[in-house]
Design an enzyme around this catalytic site. Structure first.
Site, PDB file in Angstrom:
ATOM      1  N   CYS A  36      -4.633  19.111  12.331  1.00 28.42           N
ATOM      2  CA  CYS A  36      -4.036  18.050  11.518  1.00 28.42           C
ATOM      3  C   CYS A  36      -3.098  17.181  12.344  1.00 28.42           C
ATOM      4  O   CYS A  36      -2.242  17.692  13.057  1.00 28.42           O
ATOM      5  CB  CYS A  36      -3.178  18.679  10.424  1.00 28.42           C
ATOM      6  SG  CYS A  36      -4.000  18.796   8.882  1.00 28.42           S
ATOM      7  N   CYS A  47       2.872  11.934  13.537  1.00 28.48           N
ATOM      8  CA  CYS A  47       1.401  11.946  13.475  1.00 28.48           C
ATOM      9  C   CYS A  47       0.777  11.093  14.577  1.00 28.48           C
ATOM     10  O   CYS A  47       1.139   9.920  14.743  1.00 28.48           O
ATOM     11  CB  CYS A  47       0.965  11.439  12.098  1.00 28.48           C
ATOM     12  SG  CYS A  47      -0.808  11.190  11.957  1.00 28.48           S
ATOM     13  N   CYS A  76       3.768   7.580   9.953  1.00 31.80           N
ATOM     14  CA  CYS A  76       4.566   8.809   9.905  1.00 31.80           C
ATOM     15  C   CYS A  76       4.921   9.179  11.345  1.00 31.80           C
ATOM     16  O   CYS A  76       4.058   9.140  12.227  1.00 31.80           O
ATOM     17  CB  CYS A  76       3.786   9.931   9.230  1.00 31.80           C
ATOM     18  SG  CYS A  76       3.242   9.469   7.581  1.00 31.80           S
ATOM     19  N   CYS A  92      -4.190   4.251  11.508  1.00 27.57           N
ATOM     20  CA  CYS A  92      -3.439   4.299  10.244  1.00 27.57           C
ATOM     21  C   CYS A  92      -2.140   3.531  10.455  1.00 27.57           C
ATOM     22  O   CYS A  92      -1.539   3.612  11.520  1.00 27.57           O
ATOM     23  CB  CYS A  92      -3.118   5.746   9.882  1.00 27.57           C
ATOM     24  SG  CYS A  92      -2.236   5.911   8.304  1.00 27.57           S
ATOM     25  N   CYS A 151     -13.495  17.916   7.701  1.00 29.02           N
ATOM     26  CA  CYS A 151     -12.346  17.017   7.593  1.00 29.02           C
ATOM     27  C   CYS A 151     -12.799  15.650   8.072  1.00 29.02           C
ATOM     28  O   CYS A 151     -13.216  15.502   9.226  1.00 29.02           O
ATOM     29  CB  CYS A 151     -11.228  17.588   8.472  1.00 29.02           C
ATOM     30  SG  CYS A 151      -9.781  16.551   8.567  1.00 29.02           S
ATOM     31  N   GLU A 159     -12.995  10.300  14.345  1.00 34.53           N
ATOM     32  CA  GLU A 159     -13.240  11.724  14.533  1.00 34.53           C
ATOM     33  C   GLU A 159     -13.401  12.451  13.197  1.00 34.53           C
ATOM     34  O   GLU A 159     -12.818  12.062  12.187  1.00 34.53           O
ATOM     35  CB  GLU A 159     -12.079  12.341  15.318  1.00 34.53           C
ATOM     36  CG  GLU A 159     -12.053  11.853  16.761  1.00 34.53           C
ATOM     37  CD  GLU A 159     -10.915  12.435  17.593  1.00 34.53           C
ATOM     38  OE1 GLU A 159     -11.154  12.751  18.759  1.00 34.53           O
ATOM     39  OE2 GLU A 159      -9.798  12.559  17.087  1.00 34.53           O
TER      40      GLU A 159
HETATM   41  N1  SAH Z   1      -3.090  10.034   5.588  1.00 36.70           N
HETATM   42  C1  SAH Z   1      -3.276  11.171   4.766  1.00 36.70           C
HETATM   43  C2  SAH Z   1      -4.381  12.081   5.252  1.00 36.70           C
HETATM   44  C3  SAH Z   1      -4.480  12.310   6.729  1.00 36.70           C
HETATM   45  S1  SAH Z   1      -3.149  13.204   7.464  1.00 36.70           S
HETATM   46  C4  SAH Z   1      -1.977  11.928   4.574  1.00 36.70           C
HETATM   47  O1  SAH Z   1      -1.009  11.654   5.295  1.00 36.70           O
HETATM   48  O2  SAH Z   1      -1.938  12.767   3.696  1.00 36.70           O
HETATM   49  C5  SAH Z   1      -3.466  14.867   6.898  1.00 36.70           C
HETATM   50  C6  SAH Z   1      -2.277  15.791   6.957  1.00 36.70           C
HETATM   51  O3  SAH Z   1      -1.870  16.013   8.308  1.00 36.70           O
HETATM   52  C7  SAH Z   1      -1.034  15.259   6.243  1.00 36.70           C
HETATM   53  O4  SAH Z   1      -0.548  16.221   5.335  1.00 36.70           O
HETATM   54  C8  SAH Z   1      -0.027  15.064   7.361  1.00 36.70           C
HETATM   55  O5  SAH Z   1       1.296  15.259   6.898  1.00 36.70           O
HETATM   56  C9  SAH Z   1      -0.463  16.109   8.360  1.00 36.70           C
HETATM   57  N2  SAH Z   1      -0.034  15.879   9.741  1.00 36.70           N
HETATM   58  C10 SAH Z   1       0.085  14.693  10.374  1.00 36.70           C
HETATM   59  N3  SAH Z   1       0.485  14.877  11.650  1.00 36.70           N
HETATM   60  C11 SAH Z   1       0.614  16.218  11.818  1.00 36.70           C
HETATM   61  C12 SAH Z   1       0.969  17.043  12.939  1.00 36.70           C
HETATM   62  N4  SAH Z   1       1.241  16.518  14.115  1.00 36.70           N
HETATM   63  N5  SAH Z   1       0.986  18.383  12.747  1.00 36.70           N
HETATM   64  C13 SAH Z   1       0.652  18.924  11.563  1.00 36.70           C
HETATM   65  N6  SAH Z   1       0.286  18.197  10.486  1.00 36.70           N
HETATM   66  C14 SAH Z   1       0.271  16.852  10.614  1.00 36.70           C
HETATM   67 FE1  SF4 Z   2      -1.324   8.017   8.387  1.00 29.40          FE
HETATM   68 FE2  SF4 Z   2      -0.827  10.175   9.822  1.00 29.40          FE
HETATM   69 FE3  SF4 Z   2       0.914   9.422   7.973  1.00 29.40          FE
HETATM   70 FE4  SF4 Z   2      -1.466  10.436   7.226  1.00 29.40          FE
HETATM   71  S1  SF4 Z   2       0.166  11.504   8.323  1.00 29.40           S
HETATM   72  S2  SF4 Z   2      -0.447   8.598   6.416  1.00 29.40           S
HETATM   73  S3  SF4 Z   2      -2.766   9.642   8.883  1.00 29.40           S
HETATM   74  S4  SF4 Z   2       0.383   8.262   9.808  1.00 29.40           S
END
Ligand code: SAH
Ligand code: SF4
Length: 343
Positions: free
Chosen positions: A334, A121, A118, A114, A107, A94
């Site tokens: 995000c 996410c 985290c 991934c 974006c 996406e």
């Molecule tokens: N993997 C990279 C880039 C993709 S995630 C990273 O983690 O930086 C992009 C951003 O989305 C990151 O700052 C992450 O902390 C944030 N993010 C992930 N899940 C989220 C959620 N459910 N709500 C808000 N931000 C989120």
């Molecule tokens: Fe991967 Fe989501 Fe963590 Fe970014 S925030 S590193 S996309 S698991």
């Protein structure tokens, strides 16, 4: 087996080599490069400066595109558009187009899924399938450009995946994005966001890239970060900050720290004070991201808590911006990109 050459993602040098190896003059490589990236990859027939014979050769030898648009969702709230693409191997990724007055930010994704895992996410919950190819990264931008007709001013690697775990392809695609004969974007218009993959942060600094660096910190201490970001057990905050100091010393560039606010987990005034102490010697900006709900244990912080957190950081002289979500009604915010349609 498909022996075709894929043009999308190729550099000018590679295209020149293709021309030379097929007995065409080298300069046609430059023309193919411009056609692919600058002129929105329009129908080859319509390109006047490439000779007919070469066009025929390309048609026989090459696949041009790597992605197919599967779905386009337009937000009723703010006109954000989410694109769902299908790859040649029937996987899905996406990208999101966001327009804010004269700024059009796209974006983009760097991986299918991934594995950084985290806890908050949606992409992390998918696990990893594979890295995206250079062409698959670049083509996201081409398709968005073709389908929105609004010039793209900024790119953020904040879609699916951890860009620093697909480092080479991400950097190669950035070279195409900034190339004058292609997308011609300034290096500062591109932001690469990482969860803190230390060896690649070090490499990025060593290689002196000028793209903007964003680091998803999300916690003011190891106790909290360990719980929500398993990567912290490998490279903790102290190690991360030591590496980032080099970036700061190196060329007085601003680092963006991203901080997802999770209700009751990392959003107290004490957390904000601890964060400002951690960042006080950095040339940085904090981007506060209100949590976007996905399935799981976390909740979004109240708006008053979010504002209070921001005010506390400001009081301690930390520059801060709250990134209110876009495209929430189409799950484009995000951390929500997870190609849900599959299930
Ligand atoms: N993997 C990279 C880039 C993709 S995630 C990273 O983690 O930086 C992009 C951003 O989305 C990151 O700052 C992450 O902390 C944030 N993010 C992930 N899940 C989220 C959620 N459910 N709500 C808000 N931000 C989120
Ligand atoms: Fe991967 Fe989501 Fe963590 Fe970014 S925030 S590193 S996309 S698991």
């Amino acid at each position: 087996m498909n022996k075709k050459i894929t043009l999308m993602g190729m550099s000018q040098n590679e295209l020149e080599d293709y021309c030379l190896s097929n007995d065409f003059p080298k300069f046609h490589g430059d023309q193919i490069f411009r056609w692919l990236y600058k002129n929105n990859n329009q129908e080859l027939e319509n390109v006047s400066n490439i000779p007919k014979k070469l066009k025929e050769k390309i048609k026989n030898d090459c696949d041009i595109n790597l992605l197919k648009i599967k779905k386009k969702s337009i937000s009723k709230i703010d006109k954000t558009i989410k694109f769902l693409f299908e790859t040649k191997d029937y996987k899905f990724i996406e990208s999101v187009s966001m327009i804010d007055s004269d700024r059009h930010t796209v974006c983009i994704s760097s991986q299918i899924g991934c594995n950084v895992d985290c806890d908050f996410c949606a992409t992390g919950k998918m696990g990893i399938d594979r890295n995206l190819k250079v062409g698959e990264i670049v083509e996201q931008l081409i398709e968005v450009k073709k389908n929105t007709n609004i010039p793209i001013t900024n790119i953020v690697f904040m879609g699916m995946g951890e860009p620093f775990l697909n480092y080479r392809n991400v950097i190669e695609s950035c070279k195409i994005f900034t190339n004058q004969k292609a997308f011609n974007l300034g290096t500062k218009r591109i932001t690469i966001s990482t969860a803190g993959v230390l060896p690649q942060i070090d490499l990025f600094i060593k290689e002196k890239h000028k793209y903007k660096l964003a680091v998803s910190l999300n916690a003011p201490n190891d106790l909290i970060r360990d719980k929500i970001m398993p990567i912290n057990k490998k490279w903790n905050i102290n190690k991360l900050m030591l590496s980032l100091k080099n970036y700061n010393f190196f060329r007085s560039r601003v680092i963006m720290f991203e901080y997802v606010l999770l209700n009751g987990i990392n959003d107290s005034v004490e957390n904000a004070i601890e964060l400002s102490k951690l960042l006080k010697n950095f040339n940085c900006k904090v981007n506060l991201i209100p949590f976007n709900q996905i399935l799981g244990n976390y909740k979004r912080s109240e708006d008053t808590t979010i504002n209070k957190f921001a005010e506390t950081l400001k009081k301690y002289n930390i520059r801060v911006l709250i990134r209110w979500s876009k495209g929430e009604d189409i799950d484009a915010a995000c951390g929500q990109l997870a190609t849900k349609h599959e299930s």
